[in-house]
Design a protein around this motif. Sequence first.
Motif, PDB file in Angstrom:
ATOM      1  N   ASN A 140       0.817  -1.216   0.000  1.00  0.00           N
ATOM      2  CA  ASN A 140       0.000   0.000   0.000  1.00  0.00           C
ATOM      3  C   ASN A 140       0.849   1.263   0.000  1.00  0.00           C
ATOM      4  O   ASN A 140       0.437   2.299  -0.531  1.00  0.00           O
ATOM      5  CB  ASN A 140      -0.933   0.005   1.206  1.00  0.00           C
ATOM      6  N   GLN A 141       2.050   1.166   0.578  1.00  0.00           N
ATOM      7  CA  GLN A 141       2.936   2.327   0.627  1.00  0.00           C
ATOM      8  C   GLN A 141       3.909   2.377  -0.553  1.00  0.00           C
ATOM      9  O   GLN A 141       4.767   3.255  -0.616  1.00  0.00           O
ATOM     10  CB  GLN A 141       3.718   2.328   1.945  1.00  0.00           C
ATOM     11  N   GLY A 142       3.806   1.420  -1.462  1.00  0.00           N
ATOM     12  CA  GLY A 142       4.650   1.418  -2.646  1.00  0.00           C
ATOM     13  C   GLY A 142       6.063   0.931  -2.393  1.00  0.00           C
ATOM     14  O   GLY A 142       6.968   1.203  -3.185  1.00  0.00           O
ATOM     15  N   TYR A 143       6.266   0.146  -1.314  1.00  0.00           N
ATOM     16  CA  TYR A 143       7.606  -0.359  -0.999  1.00  0.00           C
ATOM     17  C   TYR A 143       7.956  -1.606  -1.816  1.00  0.00           C
ATOM     18  O   TYR A 143       9.133  -1.895  -2.034  1.00  0.00           O
ATOM     19  CB  TYR A 143       7.708  -0.713   0.486  1.00  0.00           C
ATOM     20  N   ILE A 144       6.944  -2.368  -2.230  1.00  0.00           N
ATOM     21  CA  ILE A 144       7.170  -3.593  -3.000  1.00  0.00           C
ATOM     22  C   ILE A 144       6.228  -3.615  -4.201  1.00  0.00           C
ATOM     23  O   ILE A 144       5.217  -2.908  -4.229  1.00  0.00           O
ATOM     24  CB  ILE A 144       6.949  -4.866  -2.144  1.00  0.00           C
ATOM     25  N   ARG A 145       6.558  -4.465  -5.172  1.00  0.00           N
ATOM     26  CA  ARG A 145       5.779  -4.544  -6.407  1.00  0.00           C
ATOM     27  C   ARG A 145       4.653  -5.564  -6.287  1.00  0.00           C
ATOM     28  O   ARG A 145       4.669  -6.427  -5.410  1.00  0.00           O
ATOM     29  CB  ARG A 145       6.696  -4.928  -7.580  1.00  0.00           C
TER      30      ARG A 145
ATOM     31  N   GLU B  30       4.161  -8.005  -8.240  1.00  0.00           N
ATOM     32  CA  GLU B  30       4.720  -9.340  -8.472  1.00  0.00           C
ATOM     33  C   GLU B  30       5.213  -9.967  -7.171  1.00  0.00           C
ATOM     34  O   GLU B  30       5.126 -11.188  -6.988  1.00  0.00           O
ATOM     35  CB  GLU B  30       5.865  -9.257  -9.480  1.00  0.00           C
ATOM     36  N   CYS B  31       5.716  -9.143  -6.271  1.00  0.00           N
ATOM     37  CA  CYS B  31       6.164  -9.650  -4.965  1.00  0.00           C
ATOM     38  C   CYS B  31       4.973 -10.127  -4.139  1.00  0.00           C
ATOM     39  O   CYS B  31       5.046 -11.163  -3.464  1.00  0.00           O
ATOM     40  CB  CYS B  31       6.922  -8.562  -4.201  1.00  0.00           C
ATOM     41  N   VAL B  32       3.891  -9.380  -4.185  1.00  0.00           N
ATOM     42  CA  VAL B  32       2.681  -9.779  -3.465  1.00  0.00           C
ATOM     43  C   VAL B  32       2.175 -11.121  -3.987  1.00  0.00           C
ATOM     44  O   VAL B  32       1.805 -12.011  -3.209  1.00  0.00           O
ATOM     45  CB  VAL B  32       1.587  -8.698  -3.608  1.00  0.00           C
ATOM     46  N   ASN B  33       2.165 -11.280  -5.295  1.00  0.00           N
ATOM     47  CA  ASN B  33       1.703 -12.542  -5.880  1.00  0.00           C
ATOM     48  C   ASN B  33       2.598 -13.699  -5.460  1.00  0.00           C
ATOM     49  O   ASN B  33       2.105 -14.801  -5.149  1.00  0.00           O
ATOM     50  CB  ASN B  33       1.685 -12.433  -7.410  1.00  0.00           C
ATOM     51  N   HIS B  34       3.909 -13.463  -5.451  1.00  0.00           N
ATOM     52  CA  HIS B  34       4.847 -14.505  -5.055  1.00  0.00           C
ATOM     53  C   HIS B  34       4.640 -14.885  -3.597  1.00  0.00           C
ATOM     54  O   HIS B  34       4.597 -16.078  -3.236  1.00  0.00           O
ATOM     55  CB  HIS B  34       6.280 -14.015  -5.277  1.00  0.00           C
ATOM     56  N   TYR B  35       4.502 -13.891  -2.724  1.00  0.00           N
ATOM     57  CA  TYR B  35       4.276 -14.143  -1.294  1.00  0.00           C
ATOM     58  C   TYR B  35       2.994 -14.951  -1.084  1.00  0.00           C
ATOM     59  O   TYR B  35       2.969 -15.923  -0.323  1.00  0.00           O
ATOM     60  CB  TYR B  35       4.199 -12.813  -0.545  1.00  0.00           C
TER      61      TYR B  35
END
Length: 355
Positions: free
Chosen positions: A175-180, A182-187
């Motif tokens: 939400n704060q733009g720290y990660i992409r 694609e990272c959320v999907n991987h997690y």
Amino acid sequence: MALTVVRFLFPARTTAVRAGSVVQKAGIHSSPGRSLEYGWWAYILGERTTPRFKQYSKIITIDGNLASGKGALAQKLADKLGMLYMPEADTFYVDRMTGEKEPLPRDFNGMCSLEKFYADPKAADGNSYRLQLWMYTMRLLQYSDAIEHLLATGQGVILERSPFSDMVFLDAMFNQGYIRKECVNHYNEIKTISICEFLPPHLVLYIDQPAEEVQKKLKQSGKPHLQNVSLQYLKSIEDSYKKTFLPSIRETSELLVYDTTQTQDVERVVEDIEYLKFDKGPWLEQDDISYHHMRKLVQDKQRIGSLTHIPVFLPEITIGAHDYDQKYYAYRALPGKNYARGYNADVGDKYIWLK
């Protein structure tokens, strides 16, 4: 090569952490001279889990925002209820599991830094997502330690947070733009294939503290890396707890919510816990057979670690083959790491031919 856990060996036998010290956990047929791992023979010879269980043979997690008093409440409750307190896992949790005298370099602990995250959460090298994924793995290992302790001894365990609530930080980072994305999907893919192997906590206690108060306490802590934590990030954590985690965990676990003032009255919290019926959730469906399989799983830390491995290219967690080789041989060159424990003459192991 996708890098999820930059550690090459997990211990075959682990430890639980109590108040900053290391406590050896109970095991079947243990003695000062010999310690055997739990297995099929133990079950065949009559070892059962359910006879050990008493009123507070439970897994309890204390959740809340940063600096909300989770540790203090968890320690007091553990003392009152006769349970084991396990402090919140950090990036060096594996070092505590393996009994390292000093934390190993970060290259062998996720290649990430909490201090760097707070100083530069949008770092171009992907530190933020490496930290998030590594912390999920550490929480998974600690949770397996907690379940192993519960099943092996019957003593309940109180933890600060768990792999079930770890996603609040992922949400806040995104939400704060720290990660992409694609990272959320991987997690989420990793969590889907790993969290299903574990039962949720019997009870979750949530400490509700406004983000503004949390930020004020962080500034008063005196820790340099916590002085500039943004209010928006803290609010995102709070929102994720209230909108996502708490409604979800309520379906499978008992849930108690307190503000920081109410948590000062530990006797009241204990009384509230005593009134709970614990009449919902998958723990009710377990028996000695399922506990046997569960215990076999949670004592296998190599298998637990492998649950977070997905062969996928993601720049934040991927290193080349040459870099991997360098780190591998650098790890093996550390004192006591060339051979299995007990076989390294460079750290004083003697008579290794007798082992």
